[in-house]
Design an enzyme around this catalytic site. Structure first.
Site, PDB file in Angstrom:
ATOM      1  N   THR A  10      61.985  70.910  17.026  1.00  0.00           N
ATOM      2  CA  THR A  10      60.695  71.376  17.471  1.00  0.00           C
ATOM      3  C   THR A  10      59.661  71.095  16.414  1.00  0.00           C
ATOM      4  O   THR A  10      59.868  71.402  15.264  1.00  0.00           O
ATOM      5  CB  THR A  10      60.731  72.890  17.712  1.00  0.00           C
ATOM      6  OG1 THR A  10      61.693  73.155  18.710  1.00  0.00           O
ATOM      7  CG2 THR A  10      59.392  73.398  18.158  1.00  0.00           C
ATOM      8  N   GLU A  28      66.471  66.041  10.210  1.00  0.00           N
ATOM      9  CA  GLU A  28      67.769  66.665   9.946  1.00  0.00           C
ATOM     10  C   GLU A  28      68.760  65.691   9.337  1.00  0.00           C
ATOM     11  O   GLU A  28      69.109  64.687   9.939  1.00  0.00           O
ATOM     12  CB  GLU A  28      68.322  67.266  11.235  1.00  0.00           C
ATOM     13  CG  GLU A  28      67.552  68.509  11.614  1.00  0.00           C
ATOM     14  CD  GLU A  28      68.117  69.161  12.846  1.00  0.00           C
ATOM     15  OE1 GLU A  28      68.038  70.394  12.910  1.00  0.00           O
ATOM     16  OE2 GLU A  28      68.627  68.451  13.714  1.00  0.00           O
TER      17      GLU A  28
END
Lengths: 416, 416
Positions: B192, B271
């Protein structure tokens, strides 16, 4: 059609009418690396489907031409080198491979197809190939499908074969035998699929083509390991005609069953995979929408890692559905998400279902089913009859695998 | 416009006209988790861009409505809970959060926007939020952009801010300050992005909207960590008007520079990422084609793992270009692929260039440039002037990261 007993058969014979040679030209350190198969049946027919990649190489270009007749008589498979992005020399080399193979096995070169996988941007080692192919003139050919499948492999962990039987119109038995190689890579090159299906049924090229394309559309075209499309993907069907005619329905069902069997084996053996992931979408406006949504789920790295971690994370599935923002007829309030046989959205499973959910997610096969609620899926389901799924209007089933550290290791570390 | 010195500033003040409160409502174990920012400038203006996900939650739905005026007066950010797939109760909760925040800071609730990230399918912990928001009535507000950025974080490894200065039409200085949170997740939820840009320049809502959307299109919309689209992505710009007017060009350049700075920080902090991957495509038919090809390369797991492994694998880039099979005007013979400043295709670098290539691939920033050769890219290049790239017809620059074991670990293992 009856199912053949599965699991590591020690031999898988090709159907009648085919002879094959799997041998070593020295392209890899150990094992066979060149396959030549010839269709000697009384009524040879063929159908072939190729990658749509803009970077398709000479193998695909030549085979596309030679397959157009629907009467291809054989196939050469070269391992370890994709012969892609190799320019005019690469095309000349591919022609020479076909010419030499054709001369050795006694068929015209325009009757042969060729498929290659492996490194990109390097020329074939032509000296090795010339020696090998010229030597085939006196070589003994056999009918071992397992040896063919093994010689085609790259990072596949095992050779892949599938067999189904059919009953001919005169009550005798005909075979469909498929071999395939994965979705893996050897050196700095690419995921590549080759699948070859053999049948001794007698079938007109036009009929074979329609049946094979339908099977491919519901199986290999519904397979995705990492969204990447090979420059070399090739699926070919050959019919020899030796065993006599079969009903068209029988042929279609057997072709589809063999292709589906191979597709599931390829998905399960995807690079680094530990699980087969199947995504079924129903209740879509049409099959196109169903497939788009199913692939969005199947290809989502977040879904694939959740499956790897045995995490029943329906939120990530909702996210993947939501990516299809042009499909404005999908209403989140009508969507249902099911893991295995357990609804997770909008049911919101509680603590009581958690153990069952963990069991479902920990299995070697995980199925995620989504009903989009755009149309009545009960009506769709009535359309699917052959167990392969995917062909009913408004529904589609796709096949893939989880995303693991081993995928990263294979593709980041084990390169030149 | 002048660049602000980069790297871990100890404080980053918001521009004049804004006051902010970053505090802990107890949503996470440690650190701030709720942000309230109010625009108290003499000429408040706003622009907002939201996810197109079909599963967008109440935060996005409410904010879309409240942003329509172009005069939003402030923002509430809630961490740890996305408030997505939460039904009518979720919408009622979002409204109550805005009502209570509005009452405490003295603006009408329809003047506030809301952004949430975190777990999906669970209701806000309303008791905690009520206590916190009601307590803001007497709380001290400050102007610390770094604290705002920190309170928004999920698995971000550091708070992200960017600052540029502008010169007003009267010769004084105005600021653009941006904060953003990544592309990361906390629990079983999703990647997000939230980005908020503040300026004390005086600018009409219509002008701000056009400039901000252009900046977003070339920056945040060119960012991809794992192809997954969040249900909650939100980018907002606020102008207070305190510092006076700036020329439109000056505003556009500063907005774009701040957005690009944040985009690169988000990509680099994707990530598990160890590298920033930039893909530039030129010589395309139009920007749409350039972006499609650039994203196919940026999102290819095989390209991303090759970059991780420092492998100059141009074959995988060719494969990713080739996936765009509907772009039949792309001719492989006219394509050029460049790693850093070294052409790999069709130049086929030899042993002599290998050391230089390895150096390029081992850097913390890897740039892959592709000239598609569909149009004359020299003409395109003349169109790009602002250093952000991406806006010239026929070209586009996109930002992402490598794919690593740590990505798998974060998304497969660290879940509930």
């Amino acid at each position: 059609m009856t199912a053949h007993p599965p699991a590591s058969p020690s031999t898988v014979p090709l159907p009648a009418g085919f002879r094959a040679h799997a041998g070593s030209a020295g392209l890899r350190e150990e094992g066979d690396d060149v396959v030549v198969v010839v269709n000697e049946g009384p009524a040879p027919a063929s159908s072939a489907v190729f990658t749509r990649s803009l970077f398709a190489g000479p193998s695909v270009v030549l085979s596309r031409t030679n397959a157009a007749s629907g009467r291809a008589r054989g196939l050469v498979v070269v391992a370890k080198n994709a012969n892609v992005a190799t320019g005019e020399q690469g095309m000349a080399n591919a022609r020479e491979v076909l010419d030499r193979a054709a001369a050795s096995v006694g068929v015209p070169p325009e009757g042969l197809l060729i498929a290659s996988t492996g490194v990109i941007g390097r020329q074939y080692p032509m000296d090795l190939l010339r020696t090998h192919l010229d030597g085939l003139a006196g070589a003994e050919f056999g009918s071992d499908a397992l040896a063919v499948a093994a010689a085609m492999m790259t990072t596949d962990t095992h050779p892949k074969t599938a067999v189904r039987e059919m009953t001919t119109t005169t009550g005798s038995t005909a075979q469909v035998v498929g071999v395939a190689k994965g979705v893996g890579m050897v050196e700095p090159d690419m995921a590549t699929m080759i699948a070859v299906i053999f049948t001794d049924a007698a079938v007109e090229p036009g009929v074979l083509d329609v049946a094979f394309r339908a099977a491919v559309d519901d199986t290999f075209n519904c397979l995705s390991v990492d969204t990447d499309t090979s420059t070399s993907d090739t699926a070919i069907a050959f019919a020899s005609g030796t065993a006599g005619e079969v009903a068209e329905d029988e042929l279609r069902a057997a072709l589809k069953a063999v292709c589906l069997d191979l597709t599931r084996q390829l998905a399960r053996d995807g690079e680094g995979a530990t699980k087969l992931l199947t995504v079924e979408v129903t209740g879509a406006r049409d099959r196109g929408q169903a497939k788009r949504v199913a692939k969005a789920i199947l290809n989502s790295p977040l879904v694939k890692t959740a499956v790897h971690g045995a995490d029943p994370n329906w939120g990530r599935v909702a996210m993947a559905i939501g990516k299809n923002h042009e499909d404005t007829d999908i209403d989140p309030e009508r969507v249902r998400i099911v893991f295995g046989d357990l609804e997770t959205y909008p049911a919101f499973p509680g603590e009581a279902e958690l153990e069952r959910l963990t069991e479902i997610m920990s299995a070697e096969e995980v199925t995620i089913s989504v009903d989009l609620g755009v149309t009545d899926s009960a009506a769709d389901a009535a359309g699917g009859t052959d167990g392969a799924g995917g062909s009913a209007g408004g529904s589609c089933t796709v096949y893939g695998c989880d995303l693991t550290r081993e995928y990263i290791a294979i593709n980041a570390d084990y390169t030149t």
